[in-house]
Design an enzyme around this catalytic site. Sequence first.
Site, short mmCIF file in Angstrom:
data_model
loop_
_atom_site.label_atom_id
_atom_site.label_comp_id
_atom_site.label_asym_id
_atom_site.label_seq_id
_atom_site.Cartn_x
_atom_site.Cartn_y
_atom_site.Cartn_z
N ASN A 153 43.64 -9.40 54.61
CA ASN A 153 42.48 -8.59 54.98
C ASN A 153 43.01 -7.28 55.56
OD1 ASN A 153 40.19 -7.47 56.08
ND2 ASN A 153 39.90 -9.06 57.65
N TRP A 154 42.95 -6.24 54.76
CA TRP A 154 43.53 -4.96 55.19
C TRP A 154 42.69 -4.27 56.27
CZ3 TRP A 154 45.29 -1.98 50.11
CH2 TRP A 154 46.30 -2.71 49.49
N LYS A 155 41.47 -4.72 56.46
CA LYS A 155 40.54 -4.08 57.41
C LYS A 155 40.45 -2.58 57.11
CE LYS A 155 41.41 -7.80 60.60
NZ LYS A 155 41.44 -8.29 61.97
N HIS A 189 33.02 -11.87 58.84
CA HIS A 189 34.19 -11.67 59.70
C HIS A 189 33.71 -11.39 61.13
CE1 HIS A 189 37.76 -10.00 61.51
NE2 HIS A 189 38.45 -10.61 60.56
N GLU A 236 34.55 -9.31 63.23
CA GLU A 236 34.34 -7.88 63.53
C GLU A 236 32.99 -7.40 63.00
OE1 GLU A 236 38.13 -6.65 61.91
OE2 GLU A 236 39.08 -7.82 63.49
N GLU A 258 38.49 -18.59 62.01
CA GLU A 258 39.24 -17.57 62.74
C GLU A 258 38.79 -17.54 64.19
OE1 GLU A 258 40.85 -14.38 59.90
OE2 GLU A 258 38.79 -13.85 60.32
N GLY A 295 44.20 -10.53 65.98
CA GLY A 295 44.84 -9.28 66.38
C GLY A 295 45.37 -9.29 67.80
N SER A 302 46.29 -13.94 63.98
CA SER A 302 47.70 -13.73 64.35
C SER A 302 48.67 -14.63 63.58
CB SER A 302 47.90 -13.87 65.85
OG SER A 302 47.13 -12.88 66.53
N GLY A 327 45.47 -10.70 58.72
CA GLY A 327 45.12 -9.31 59.03
C GLY A 327 46.36 -8.44 59.13
N GLY A 328 46.80 -8.20 60.36
CA GLY A 328 47.91 -7.28 60.61
C GLY A 328 49.13 -7.50 59.73
#
Length: 251
Positions: free
Chosen positions: A9-11, A96, A98, A168, A174, A214, A235-236
């Site tokens: 997930n590049w966000k 998600h 966010e 999640e 993150g 994470s 993610g990251g």
Amino acid sequence: MRKKIVAGNWKMNMELAEGLKLAESVDTYFRSKPSKAEVVLCTPYIHLAGVSQILKDGKVCLGAQNCASEPSGAFTGEISPAMILSTGAGYVIIGHSERRSYYHEDNTILNRKTRLALSTGLKVIFCCGEVLGERESGKYFDVVKNQIENGLFNIPAEEMNSVVVAYEPVWAIGTGLTATPEQAQEMHQYIRGLFSEKYGKEIADNLTILYGGSCKPSNAAEIFSKPDVDGGLIGGAALKKDDFTAIVEAI
Ligand code: PGA
């Protein structure tokens, strides 16, 4: 045996050229080294059409990170599931944390998006998970149950093979804090049980449930080794080719 999936997930990261470059390096890697998991890149909307050309005839799949809840029309700034599908993408992330927290997407809207995406022919990666306070007060099972019941349980059984669930825990997204493999397994098993009660054992056994929060090369193998963890939503670490491919290799 149910499908293993690792989705990046590049966000809201990377301008167009950078994103195409990353997609190219991930694509090249998996063309020569097929993986046991289905690999999905969930890019910002603007990357979809370009990345789709790069991934064409390769091993890596493409997805979006959100979609509109309406099929077309006067909804300025929105992107419909049909538009996403028309780029060559096959997946969309819905719900998600966010989106739930910053854009106030509630179960009703997320269910609408999910139904529209599925009826359009996209596969849905449906996210759920509790915030820290809910974990600490012991309410986490109820929170996730509510998200799943209200987000997914009016989906007809025959569409369930296009649904992937991503657990999640919000406190792990993150933050560098990861759920322990045991915490992940406990929740994944619980989620599979909910699907078993609602849709029966066969559908529950075939449901792919991803862990997100994470996930890194150093902890992925241990988390993925748990019986009800079928891969990850990353993610990251999905923004670096070497980290992302190492996580995929951990399956
Ligand atoms: P993270 O994000 O891997 O950076 O924690 C996961 C996600 O939000 O999907």
